[in-house]
Design an enzyme around this catalytic site. Sequence first.
Site, PDB file in Angstrom:
ATOM      1  N   ASP A 265       0.867  -1.166   0.000  1.00  0.00           N
ATOM      2  CA  ASP A 265       0.000   0.000   0.000  1.00  0.00           C
ATOM      3  C   ASP A 265       0.913   1.227   0.000  1.00  0.00           C
ATOM      4  O   ASP A 265       2.095   1.137   0.339  1.00  0.00           O
ATOM      5  CB  ASP A 265      -0.914  -0.006   1.235  1.00  0.00           C
ATOM      6  CG  ASP A 265      -2.161   0.829   1.034  1.00  0.00           C
ATOM      7  OD1 ASP A 265      -2.183   1.660   0.107  1.00  0.00           O
ATOM      8  OD2 ASP A 265      -3.112   0.680   1.819  1.00  0.00           O
ATOM      9  N   PHE A 266       0.365   2.370  -0.368  1.00  0.00           N
ATOM     10  CA  PHE A 266       1.213   3.545  -0.525  1.00  0.00           C
ATOM     11  C   PHE A 266       1.864   3.947   0.799  1.00  0.00           C
ATOM     12  O   PHE A 266       1.185   4.281   1.760  1.00  0.00           O
ATOM     13  CB  PHE A 266       0.402   4.691  -1.102  1.00  0.00           C
ATOM     14  CG  PHE A 266       0.236   4.600  -2.595  1.00  0.00           C
ATOM     15  CD1 PHE A 266       0.180   5.732  -3.370  1.00  0.00           C
ATOM     16  CD2 PHE A 266       0.155   3.366  -3.233  1.00  0.00           C
ATOM     17  CE1 PHE A 266       0.040   5.658  -4.757  1.00  0.00           C
ATOM     18  CE2 PHE A 266       0.016   3.275  -4.601  1.00  0.00           C
ATOM     19  CZ  PHE A 266      -0.035   4.422  -5.374  1.00  0.00           C
TER      20      PHE A 266
END
Length: 660
Positions: A265-266
């Site tokens: 995920d970012f």
Amino acid sequence: MTEESRPWMDTSLPPRERAERLVAAMSLEQKITQLHGNMETIDIYGLANQATSAEEMEQLAAQIRVERHVIADDDLGIPRMRITNGPVGVGMGDGTPSPPATALPMTIGVAASFDPELAHDYGDIIGKECVHLGQHVLEGPGLCLHRTVTAGRNFEYFSEDPYLSGVMGVEVTKAIQAHDVIAMAKHYVVNDQEYERFRNNVEVDEHVLRELYLLPFEMVCKDGDVASIMSAYNRVRGVYATENRYTLHTILREEWGWDGYVQSDFWSCRSAAGSLNAGMDLEMPDAKWLNETNVRNALNDTSLEIQTIDRALVRRFTQMFRFGHFEKPYAPTEIPAGEHGEVSRRMGQEMAVLLKNDAGLLPLAPDAGRVLIVGMDSFAAKACQGGGGSSKVDPLYTVDPLPGMRDILADLDAASTAELFVVERDHSNLDAAVAACKEADVVVIMAGLIATEGADMPAPELPYNQDAMVAALLGQCPRTVVVLKSSAPMILPWIGDADTVLEVWNQGAEDGHVVAELLWGVVNPSGKVPTTYAVRREDLMEYGDPVRYPGTDEGEGWPTMRYTEGLRIGYRWFQSQGIAPLFPFGHGLSYTTFELSAFSVSPRESDGVAPLTVQGAVRNTGEVAGAEVVQVYLGIPVDGQPPKRLVGFRKVWLEPGEVQ
């Protein structure tokens, strides 16, 4: 390089062999460049911690609408890998600004349809629009469960039930990937809340992890052949999800035999060697950890092996070759907004849930008279496009409630008229709204909730004190309908005074048309509750137990949530505790009636391995066409198991008098 010197471009070779040949030809510098995305680094932690509302998260999202891609390598023939967010449509795609797309209804509504074909249509639109926009990867479907109703990303996830979520997730995945777009199941795993998502830790028993939280992911890996998985922000049993070898390797690779790639995920990546060794393959959106310095240092001190880097790249390139990404030029085309909007409209119709129709007020008659829409701006004046944060779609168009209702009345050649009264958030004109309701022949109160990534709701209630607004407006007109536009089920303290309640969820582009068509019976609502509505806050599993949520600091410096409820979440909790819900999982009324009969199960005895066949007859005993969802639940008489669980369902469309 010439084509002759690039054997990985031979399309007759299997995808994995092509990937292996490509990686073997790469220099270390080229390999490192392909381990990460290329977004400009932003202090996402600081920004997210400042956000306390959907509006603030939208402002945050606007700051990160930049280059979501892995850089191209023209010498090797590697294309720029363009990544777009989901799962409620094509969200923040690669580009500045993000390209507009069809604003679809929320994922929770897909589950409410109880219709796998609709889920496939949902993924089909997303896949098509990814192709139109030249995107290679769609970050979705979202498969975490509605463990708590206040979780900020429930609108992105399907339901409180793992089987329903898995069935729908498989269909969305298959449809997206049918367009040669990589689907990415997220957020792996137990990312069931937004509170302190960058720091929190989840402790969960093994059988609970397997039977509930892993099951939808297992289904999309085995039945949907999903190409990618996104690892979550949170810790799992004290280890960050991006560094958790047990979940990323032992379960995914060894047990499930899955061969896709894992993206962070970012900004969820927390290390270089640790993450790659555990089984993460691609850092997004930048090179905070998998940069030249860190990777070379890890190789030099032997905490990382070059074979591990090669493994990560082979996994991702295999999927890119599988879907033909190396051969397809970047050639975006215009999305057919009207055509896709009509599909969104049809899907929105089917996922609405008729919660109450005690007075038989719905469907409204064409000559209903003066109809007043009343409510706050976000729900009564504007198309309710739910979901704050990175998954929010920049819409091609929207249909607001008043013009949408007027369109449908015109189509019906109805004598009714429609007007709008917008209630201010501070209730400063509520008295005027009450007076307007008294003058109307029909009142349609529109209220709801738009949840957001990055923040859980402070309480399971409608924001801006809408409950007080609804309570004040009810009873002012004998014919009053409450239309809920929710991201998740809330406590409804005024429900005893409302005889007609329709839940339509966050509808997106076609909000105005869909709601009016449901109110006037152009279509018959057929959705079912995908996540239980509670009567009161005290009935919820997490109420009064901070160990379960939001967690406690056990001396390690971060909040730990212990899933001590075990398998008892959602409807399993209400059943096991003997608590009557307001609207149970699977509930949903219709403008017609149905009768189920001739129920049977065969064989009568089972070894637990051979399938069981459940049969029954469904008759439409009313006067209009409609759909019923036949639901099959199984009880396992073993200590620690919930009273029953959903194991099968079938949506059946029937004309009046028809039997299936």
